[in-house]
Design an enzyme around this catalytic site. Structure first.
Site, mmCIF file in Angstrom:
data_model
loop_
_atom_site.group_PDB
_atom_site.id
_atom_site.type_symbol
_atom_site.label_atom_id
_atom_site.label_comp_id
_atom_site.label_asym_id
_atom_site.label_seq_id
_atom_site.Cartn_x
_atom_site.Cartn_y
_atom_site.Cartn_z
ATOM 1 N N HIS A 9 0.843 -1.195 0.000
ATOM 2 C CA HIS A 9 0.000 0.000 0.000
ATOM 3 C C HIS A 9 0.875 1.241 0.000
ATOM 4 O O HIS A 9 2.082 1.171 0.224
ATOM 5 C CB HIS A 9 -0.835 0.053 1.293
ATOM 6 C CG HIS A 9 -1.772 -1.082 1.469
ATOM 7 N ND1 HIS A 9 -3.080 -1.026 1.079
ATOM 8 C CD2 HIS A 9 -1.583 -2.315 2.006
ATOM 9 C CE1 HIS A 9 -3.676 -2.168 1.367
ATOM 10 N NE2 HIS A 9 -2.789 -2.971 1.930
ATOM 11 N N TYR A 38 -2.338 -1.802 8.978
ATOM 12 C CA TYR A 38 -1.182 -2.415 8.316
ATOM 13 C C TYR A 38 -0.317 -3.160 9.324
ATOM 14 O O TYR A 38 -0.273 -2.821 10.506
ATOM 15 C CB TYR A 38 -0.315 -1.344 7.640
ATOM 16 C CG TYR A 38 -1.081 -0.410 6.741
ATOM 17 C CD1 TYR A 38 -1.653 -0.865 5.558
ATOM 18 C CD2 TYR A 38 -1.243 0.932 7.074
ATOM 19 C CE1 TYR A 38 -2.367 -0.010 4.732
ATOM 20 C CE2 TYR A 38 -1.948 1.799 6.259
ATOM 21 C CZ TYR A 38 -2.512 1.321 5.088
ATOM 22 O OH TYR A 38 -3.210 2.172 4.279
ATOM 23 N N CYS A 115 -3.539 2.664 -5.459
ATOM 24 C CA CYS A 115 -2.520 2.395 -4.446
ATOM 25 C C CYS A 115 -1.814 1.067 -4.743
ATOM 26 O O CYS A 115 -2.490 0.090 -5.014
ATOM 27 C CB CYS A 115 -3.237 2.365 -3.094
ATOM 28 S SG CYS A 115 -2.343 1.639 -1.731
#
Length: 130
Positions: A9, A38, A115
């Site tokens: 990402h 994340y 992304c």
């Protein structure tokens, strides 16, 4: 948790702005999430910071969180050589642990996303240490 995807990402923040895992943790909490989605964050200087532990399901790709790990590059579309070196190290470590996992970008799993603004699969094939 069976990991079958390693997802890259970007933070979609200005390329010249350094952001920390703690900053992202706060932003995600403000959205009423349980915290950073994340598992790793790679800052502009290449520093790798921990997000969620790997044994915790991530919150980074709707519909794919139960079997993936997510790493976030700080920036929008211009990443530093240090970031790419760190990304290679993170993905190599994860591939050692999860050898069958596919490496992809967020955009590969959600066509509405751009992304991380580069083709992760192509980058991995050309640049990985494996």
């Amino acid at each position: 948790m069976k990991i079958i995807r390693l997802v890259v990402h970007c933070s979609d923040t200005p390329n010249d702005r350094d952001v920390t895992a703690e900053d992202i943790h706060q932003w995600h909490k403000e959205r009423k999430w349980s915290g950073i989605g994340y598992h790793k964050v790679i800052r502009r200087d290449g520093t790798v910071e921990n997000g969620r532990p790997e044994y915790w399901e991530g919150a980074h790709v709707k519909g794919y969180n139960s079997n993936s790990l997510g790493v976030c590059l700080i920036g929008r579309d211009e990443f530093t050589p240090d970031q790419f070196d760190s990304l290679d190290r993170v993905l190599t470590r994860w591939k050692d642990k999860y050898p069958l996992a596919e490496i992809c970008g967020h955009r590969d799993l959600d066509p509405r996303k751009t992304c991380p603004n580069f083709d992760v699969g192509e980058w991995w094939e050309k640049n990985s240490a494996l």
